[in-house]
Design a protein around this motif. Structure first.
Motif, short mmCIF file in Angstrom:
data_model
loop_
_atom_site.label_atom_id
_atom_site.label_comp_id
_atom_site.label_asym_id
_atom_site.label_seq_id
_atom_site.Cartn_x
_atom_site.Cartn_y
_atom_site.Cartn_z
N SER A 92 4.73 14.83 59.27
CA SER A 92 3.65 15.39 60.08
C SER A 92 3.90 16.86 60.42
O SER A 92 2.96 17.62 60.59
CB SER A 92 3.46 14.59 61.37
OG SER A 92 4.52 14.82 62.28
N ARG A 93 5.17 17.28 60.50
CA ARG A 93 5.46 18.69 60.78
C ARG A 93 5.38 19.55 59.54
O ARG A 93 5.32 20.77 59.64
CB ARG A 93 6.83 18.94 61.37
CG ARG A 93 7.56 18.05 62.08
CD ARG A 93 8.82 18.67 62.70
NE ARG A 93 10.01 18.27 62.00
CZ ARG A 93 10.62 17.12 62.16
NH1 ARG A 93 10.14 16.24 63.00
NH2 ARG A 93 11.71 16.85 61.50
N THR A 106 5.17 15.63 71.95
CA THR A 106 5.78 16.28 70.79
C THR A 106 4.78 17.19 70.09
O THR A 106 5.12 18.32 69.72
CB THR A 106 6.37 15.24 69.83
OG1 THR A 106 7.44 14.55 70.49
CG2 THR A 106 6.90 15.89 68.57
N ARG A 116 9.98 5.96 61.34
CA ARG A 116 9.54 6.90 62.38
C ARG A 116 9.98 8.33 62.07
O ARG A 116 9.20 9.27 62.21
CB ARG A 116 10.10 6.49 63.75
CG ARG A 116 9.38 5.36 64.40
CD ARG A 116 10.06 5.04 65.75
NE ARG A 116 9.37 3.98 66.41
CZ ARG A 116 8.44 4.17 67.36
NH1 ARG A 116 8.12 5.38 67.72
NH2 ARG A 116 7.84 3.14 67.91
N ASP A 138 13.96 17.52 70.16
CA ASP A 138 13.20 16.28 70.34
C ASP A 138 14.10 15.10 69.96
O ASP A 138 14.45 14.96 68.81
CB ASP A 138 11.95 16.32 69.45
CG ASP A 138 10.94 15.24 69.78
OD1 ASP A 138 11.10 14.53 70.80
OD2 ASP A 138 9.98 15.09 69.01
N HIS A 148 7.53 11.50 61.35
CA HIS A 148 7.64 12.73 62.14
C HIS A 148 7.85 13.93 61.24
O HIS A 148 7.20 14.97 61.38
CB HIS A 148 8.82 12.62 63.12
CG HIS A 148 8.42 12.43 64.54
ND1 HIS A 148 8.24 13.48 65.40
CD2 HIS A 148 8.18 11.31 65.25
CE1 HIS A 148 7.91 13.01 66.59
NE2 HIS A 148 7.86 11.69 66.53
#
Length: 177
Positions: free
Chosen positions: A53-54, A16, A46, A84, A50
């Motif tokens: 973090s982006r 990813t 989760r 994803d 995610h």
């Protein structure tokens, strides 16, 4: 020509992060098309991790089932669409009693005709380990493997990521640095 891409790898392989780097280098307005459904606390954590973090680099679109339509719609405002992940999409299709082979065929057809934006597909390669001990897990592994083969055939670039390192399986090596 817009080159679609398939990124494969194991769990926590770095696939990813690699796909995100590809997307950020490929366009100015990337979309992150997430297939996960946060149905329990662990999955909600989760998803939140995610997303954090982006940061704000991507516009997040959530679509657990109707990928071809979501890709076409996202292409109206984005030059890169990172999907994803396909293995969660396949799981969602199975849970919804959808025909995975038909859905993969529709996704493949969409990729062949859709050139408005680059599409980067991320998926877990689950066929490298031992043969699962139950029929459902074997069916899932077989469906994922078949989907990967069909999508690799229509994507111009295919990468395998292990330990955070991408291996070019088909197409051009990425120019990320």
């Amino acid at each position: 020509m817009t080159r679609h891409c398939l990124v494969l790898g194991g769990a926590r392989s770095g696939k990813t992060a690699f796909a995100e780097r590809l997307a950020l280098h490929a366009g100015a307005a990337p979309a992150y098309l997430a297939t996960a459904e946060a149905l329990d606390a662990e999955m909600r954590d989760r998803v939140a991790t995610h997303r954090a973090s982006r940061g704000s680099s991507f516009t997040t679109i959530e679509e657990p089932l109707a990928l071809p339509g979501a890709i076409r719609k996202a292409g109206k405002g984005h030059d890169v669409i990172l999907v994803d992940c396909l293995t969660l999409w396949i799981t969602n299709l199975l849970v919804a009693n959808e025909d995975v082979s038909v859905a993969v065929g529709e996704l493949s057809a969409t990729l062949l005709e859709f050139r408005r934006a680059k599409v980067i597909l991320v998926s877990n390669e689950v066929g490298l380990g031992i043969v699962p001990d139950n029929a459902m897990a074997r069916t899932f592994r077989d469906l994922a493997g078949s989907a990967h083969q069909r999508l690799a055939a229509v994507c111009e670039d295919v990468y395998f990521v292990a330990a955070g390192l991408p291996l070019t399986m088909k197409g051009e090596a990425p120019a990320l640095e």
